[in-house]
Design a protein around this motif. Sequence first.
Motif, short mmCIF file in Angstrom:
data_model
loop_
_atom_site.label_atom_id
_atom_site.label_comp_id
_atom_site.label_asym_id
_atom_site.label_seq_id
_atom_site.Cartn_x
_atom_site.Cartn_y
_atom_site.Cartn_z
N LEU A 1 65.75 -2.12 0.95
CA LEU A 1 67.11 -2.71 0.86
C LEU A 1 68.34 -1.54 0.54
O LEU A 1 69.22 -1.23 1.32
CB LEU A 1 67.31 -3.82 0.26
N ASP B 1 66.58 -12.73 1.26
CA ASP B 1 66.41 -11.51 0.83
C ASP B 1 67.87 -10.62 0.91
O ASP B 1 68.04 -9.97 -0.15
CB ASP B 1 65.47 -10.53 1.60
N ARG C 1 72.88 -7.21 -2.61
CA ARG C 1 72.10 -7.70 -1.47
C ARG C 1 72.98 -8.27 -0.62
O ARG C 1 72.75 -9.12 0.44
CB ARG C 1 71.23 -9.09 -1.92
N VAL D 1 63.35 -6.04 3.93
CA VAL D 1 63.86 -7.36 3.95
C VAL D 1 62.77 -8.13 4.84
O VAL D 1 62.26 -7.66 5.91
CB VAL D 1 65.02 -7.29 4.43
N ARG D 2 62.82 -9.32 4.39
CA ARG D 2 62.07 -10.24 5.36
C ARG D 2 62.66 -11.42 5.90
O ARG D 2 62.28 -12.31 6.69
CB ARG D 2 60.57 -10.87 4.68
N SER D 3 63.90 -11.92 5.22
CA SER D 3 64.64 -12.87 5.43
C SER D 3 66.14 -12.52 5.19
O SER D 3 66.68 -11.82 4.35
CB SER D 3 64.33 -14.13 4.61
N GLU E 1 72.82 -13.26 -7.14
CA GLU E 1 71.94 -12.52 -6.90
C GLU E 1 70.78 -12.34 -8.23
O GLU E 1 71.26 -12.42 -9.17
CB GLU E 1 72.12 -10.98 -6.62
N MET F 1 61.34 -10.76 -0.08
CA MET F 1 61.23 -9.46 0.23
C MET F 1 59.57 -8.98 0.13
O MET F 1 59.31 -9.45 -0.85
CB MET F 1 62.24 -8.71 -0.71
N ASP F 2 59.38 -8.00 0.90
CA ASP F 2 57.91 -7.61 0.71
C ASP F 2 58.02 -6.78 -0.54
O ASP F 2 58.52 -5.47 -0.74
CB ASP F 2 57.84 -6.64 1.88
N ASP G 1 64.68 -11.70 -7.06
CA ASP G 1 64.01 -12.55 -6.09
C ASP G 1 64.64 -12.53 -4.73
O ASP G 1 64.19 -12.71 -3.46
CB ASP G 1 63.45 -13.82 -6.47
N GLY G 2 66.37 -12.67 -4.86
CA GLY G 2 66.99 -12.50 -3.54
C GLY G 2 68.34 -12.97 -3.66
O GLY G 2 68.70 -12.74 -5.05
#
Length: 400
Positions: free
Chosen positions: A330, A154, A292, A8-10, A136, A1-2, A139-140
Motif C-alpha cells: 500500500l 483495506d 489508507r 490490498v485485497r478490498s 484507520e 490486506m494480505d 486492520d483497515g
Amino acid sequence: MDITTGKVRSALVVGGGVAGPVTAMALQQAGIAATIYEAYDGPADEVGGGMGLAPNGFEAFDAIGVGDAIRAVSTPMNGIVLQSWNGRRLATFGTLPGLDPTRFVMRSELFRTLRQAAEARGITTVHGKRIVDATEDADGVTARFADGTTATADVLIGADGLRSTVRRLIDPSSPAPQFAGTAGFGAMVRDAGVAPTDGMMIMAFGKRCFFAWQVLDDGTGIWFVNLPVPQPLSVNEQREKGGAHWLAHLKQVCEGDATPAAQMLDATDPEAMLFTGSTENMPTNVVWSRGRLVLTGDAAHAPSSSSGQGASLAAESSVELARCLRDLPLPQALARYEELRRPRVERIIKETARTNARKAAGPVARVVRDALLPVMFKMTKPEKNAWQFRYPIDFEAPVG
C-alpha cells in the motif's frame, strides 16, 4: 490486506460518477474486491451536459473492456475548427496520425454505460451513502456515512469529484476549486436547421462568449457556450432562472458573431437546456493520499471543461491506481501512483488555464488574441501536442 505481502485485497470507492465505476472495474480486474458508495439516492443518469472523450481516455476504457460500449453511445469528432467572431478561421486541428478521433458523449449516456458495465460484472453500488468521516487502524479503514452506517476495507478511494469530501478528510486545509471565469451551457437539438459540419466541431471565440457546435448528417446538432461571468455561477442558480431566460440571454450575447447560434438556440427546447455551472480548475497543490485514503479523478486533479480531458484523465488515473495497488504494498503503491500521474495531469491543467483566459478575454484582449492565435498555431506543429492524446496502458504489465 494480505499480511504476508502488504497488498490490498478490498476497497471502498466513494463516488459513482465516471471515476468511481472505472476504478471499481479496474480494481476487480486487478483481483481487488471493490464496492461503490454513492451519495445520491439513485443513479445520476440524467446529470450533466456533454463532454469530449480523447483517444487517451479510450486507452484506459479499453484496458478494462468498456471502450466499445462507450463508442456505441458517442459521436466521433474528426477535428476542431477554431474561428474568430467574424468567421475568420484561426486554426484547424485534425485527428493526429495513428490516433482515433476524439468522441463527443452526453454525460448521462456515459454515466449509464459505466454503471451498467459495473453491474454486469457484479460490482455493487450502494446509494444514499454520503461519507462524513473515516478512521484507520492496523486492520483497515472504516468509512462513516451520514445515515450512521459504516463500511470497512483495506483502502478508501475518493472518486467523489471536484468538491470531494475524501479530499478534506485527507487534508482539512485542502484548497478549494478555482473559478476559471466562465459558466457553461449546452444542449442537443434534433433539427439544428444548420448544415452538417462534416464531423468537425467548430469553436468560435465570439465578442462576448465562446460558442461551439457540431451538426451531424441527420440534422442533429450539439452546441455549448462558455459565457464569461464576473463571479461563480452554480448549476442551481442557472436552473432557477430557467432555460427560456438563458436561451434569450445567450442569443443576445451571440448576436453579431458569424455563427449559427441564433438558429441553434431557437431550435432548443428550454426544458432540454443543460447547465454545467462555473468552469473550475483544481489547484495543483492538492494532497493526494494519506495512510489508507487516496484520491482519483476530479477529486485529485480537475482540469476545467476547456481541456476536453477531464473524464479521460480520470479514467487513466483510476486504471493506473488499480495497477499500482495490484503490484505494490500500500504505501509504495500510493507513492508510485502519484509519481506516475501528477506530472502529466498538472501539465494539462496548466495548458487549460491558457485556454480559459482566451475564452474570458475582454474587448482589448480579444483583439490581441485574434491577431496572435493564427500565428501561434501556424508555428506549432500538431505533433507537439500529441503527448496529451497518447497514453498507452498495458494493464497486464507489472508496475515497476
